[in-house]
Design an enzyme around this catalytic site. Structure first.
Site, PDB file in Angstrom:
ATOM      1  N   HIS A  65      11.117  -2.845   2.618  1.00  0.00           N
ATOM      2  CA  HIS A  65      10.782  -1.955   4.171  1.00  0.00           C
ATOM      3  C   HIS A  65      12.371  -0.855   3.277  1.00  0.00           C
ATOM      4  CE1 HIS A  65       9.181  -1.261   7.305  1.00  0.00           C
ATOM      5  NE2 HIS A  65      11.104  -1.164   7.875  1.00  0.00           N
ATOM      6  N   HIS A 121       7.817   7.311  13.633  1.00  0.00           N
ATOM      7  CA  HIS A 121       8.568   7.227  15.010  1.00  0.00           C
ATOM      8  C   HIS A 121       8.113   7.622  16.710  1.00  0.00           C
ATOM      9  CE1 HIS A 121      11.764   5.528  12.011  1.00  0.00           C
ATOM     10  NE2 HIS A 121      11.430   4.560  12.797  1.00  0.00           N
ATOM     11  N   TYR A 175      19.474   6.517  11.023  1.00  0.00           N
ATOM     12  CA  TYR A 175      19.404   7.393   9.974  1.00  0.00           C
ATOM     13  C   TYR A 175      20.596   8.901  10.004  1.00  0.00           C
ATOM     14  CZ  TYR A 175      16.062   5.046   8.821  1.00  0.00           C
ATOM     15  OH  TYR A 175      14.671   3.654   8.739  1.00  0.00           O
ATOM     16  N   LYS A 227       1.497   1.212  12.435  1.00  0.00           N
ATOM     17  CA  LYS A 227       2.262   0.329  13.607  1.00  0.00           C
ATOM     18  C   LYS A 227       1.966   1.218  14.596  1.00  0.00           C
ATOM     19  CE  LYS A 227       6.210  -2.302  14.406  1.00  0.00           C
ATOM     20  NZ  LYS A 227       8.273  -2.414  13.970  1.00  0.00           N
ATOM     21  N   ARG A 250      10.772   2.795   2.357  1.00  0.00           N
ATOM     22  CA  ARG A 250      11.086   3.282   3.632  1.00  0.00           C
ATOM     23  C   ARG A 250      12.495   3.963   4.023  1.00  0.00           C
ATOM     24  NH1 ARG A 250       7.911   3.802   8.193  1.00  0.00           N
ATOM     25  NH2 ARG A 250       9.046   3.873  10.326  1.00  0.00           N
TER      26      ARG A 250
END
Length: 338
Positions: free
Chosen positions: A273, A299, A308, A221, A276
């Site tokens: 997702h 990221h 997280y 991505k 992940r």
């Protein structure tokens, strides 16, 4: 005649300070026309190459067309974004771009909300339209400030990031092996769980991108190549799978149907997702470093990974150790639990 009155009451300035260089413009008053004439004559004497800039009367759709020509090809979703922007221009009644205001956009957004539009979708649309003005300004296609610069995005409730326990993971794979006819689903799911990859990243793996204790994701991505270490057993199983079944096919729908059959309760929009999120959550719970996790997940912003952080064993424990201890004086000796 340099200045003349038009039948509709306006005044037209038609000036030729030097031979072959002519300036024409229409004004509401004679005084404005005369000032324009004086400015043109003075500027041409000072700077022969000078020419008054024409007023930008292009409408929003014309700017979107220029953005598409100059910039959309640099984006992976350029065509889809172009279609979305075209729809926004139509909904906004295609205003003259330079006259567009934040209030005008806010009214459009409020109407969309009453019609049931998703707030996150509306924030994305605001970002896309802002980008049109920003990009064209950077490329010197327009010379005025972004009219949406002061429009604030809607404040969104942070979504819960669900993750699976070890028992739930076992249940998931039991259902996959029992019900799923597509051979690739279990292996792609295992790769996602072991590396934190998105489903599309794992599904696009090929044999040459698995080796040396690493899997390499190239269609990410963030548009960056990402190599993640894996267990030797997983590496062997992946190559064994490729020999038996060939490269992965598009099996996301099969996974989604199997996930429904597990009866696991997940927040909306967290189908594949969740694998992940499960990797990331267990990584942090087991004491993994948040900066390392950022690199593993790919990221671009640490803020995304920090979602997280609350799962870390020592998260915010300093609040107990380093906060003011005077709160203990709130209790009398009679309240001593000893």
């Amino acid at each position: 005649m340099a200045i003349e009155k038009l039948p509709d009451g306006r005044w037209k300035a038609d000036i030729e300070p030097v031979k072959g260089k002519r300036f024409r413009k229409t004004f509401k008053t004679k005084a404005e026309a005369m000032r324009f004439e004086s400015t043109c004559r003075a500027k041409v004497v000072e700077t022969p190459e000078w020419s008054p800039r024409l007023k930008d009367t292009r409408r929003l759709q014309e700017l979107i067309d220029r953005w598409a020509t100059l910039h959309a090809h640099t984006l992976s979703d350029g065509d889809a974004r172009r279609r979305l922007l075209d729809g926004m221009a139509k909904d906004l009644r295609n205003p003259i771009a330079i006259k567009m205001t934040g209030k005008q956009y806010a009214e459009y957004r409020a109407k969309q909300l009453t019609q049931g539009a998703n707030p996150k979708t509306l924030n994305n649309r605001l970002g896309y339209l802002r980008s049109v003005f920003n990009v064209l300004h950077q490329l010197e296609e327009i010379d005025y400030p972004n009219p949406l610069a002061r429009v604030k995005p809607l404040r969104l409730q942070e979504k819960e990031l669900a993750y699976l326990t070890d028992a739930q993971v076992e249940h998931l794979f039991a259902v996959i092996h029992e019900r799923c006819r597509t051979p690739h689903v279990a292996m792609v799911a295992a790769i996602c769980l072991a590396t934190g990859a998105r489903w599309g990243e794992a599904q696009a793996l090929t044999p040459e991108r698995v080796g040396g204790g690493l899997v390499t994701f190239v269609n990410t991505k963030g548009k960056r190549v990402r190599s993640i270490p894996i267990d030797p057993l997983l590496e062997q199983q992946i190559h064994r799978h490729f020999k038996l079944h060939g490269t992965f096919s598009n099996c996301l729908n099969s996974f989604d149907k199997t996930l429904d059959a597990t009866k696991l309760v997940l927040p909306a929009g967290q189908a594949s997702h969740v694998l992940r999120h499960t990797f990331a959550s267990h990584f942090v719970i087991n004491g993994g470093n948040i900066l390392t996790l950022q690199k593993i997940l790919g990221h671009q912003s640490l803020a995304m990974t920090m979602r997280y952080a609350h799962l870390a064993p020592d998260h915010l424990q300093d609040a107990v150790s380093f906060g003011p201890q005077a709160w203990k004086n709130a209790f009398s000796s009679e309240a001593d639990p000893r």
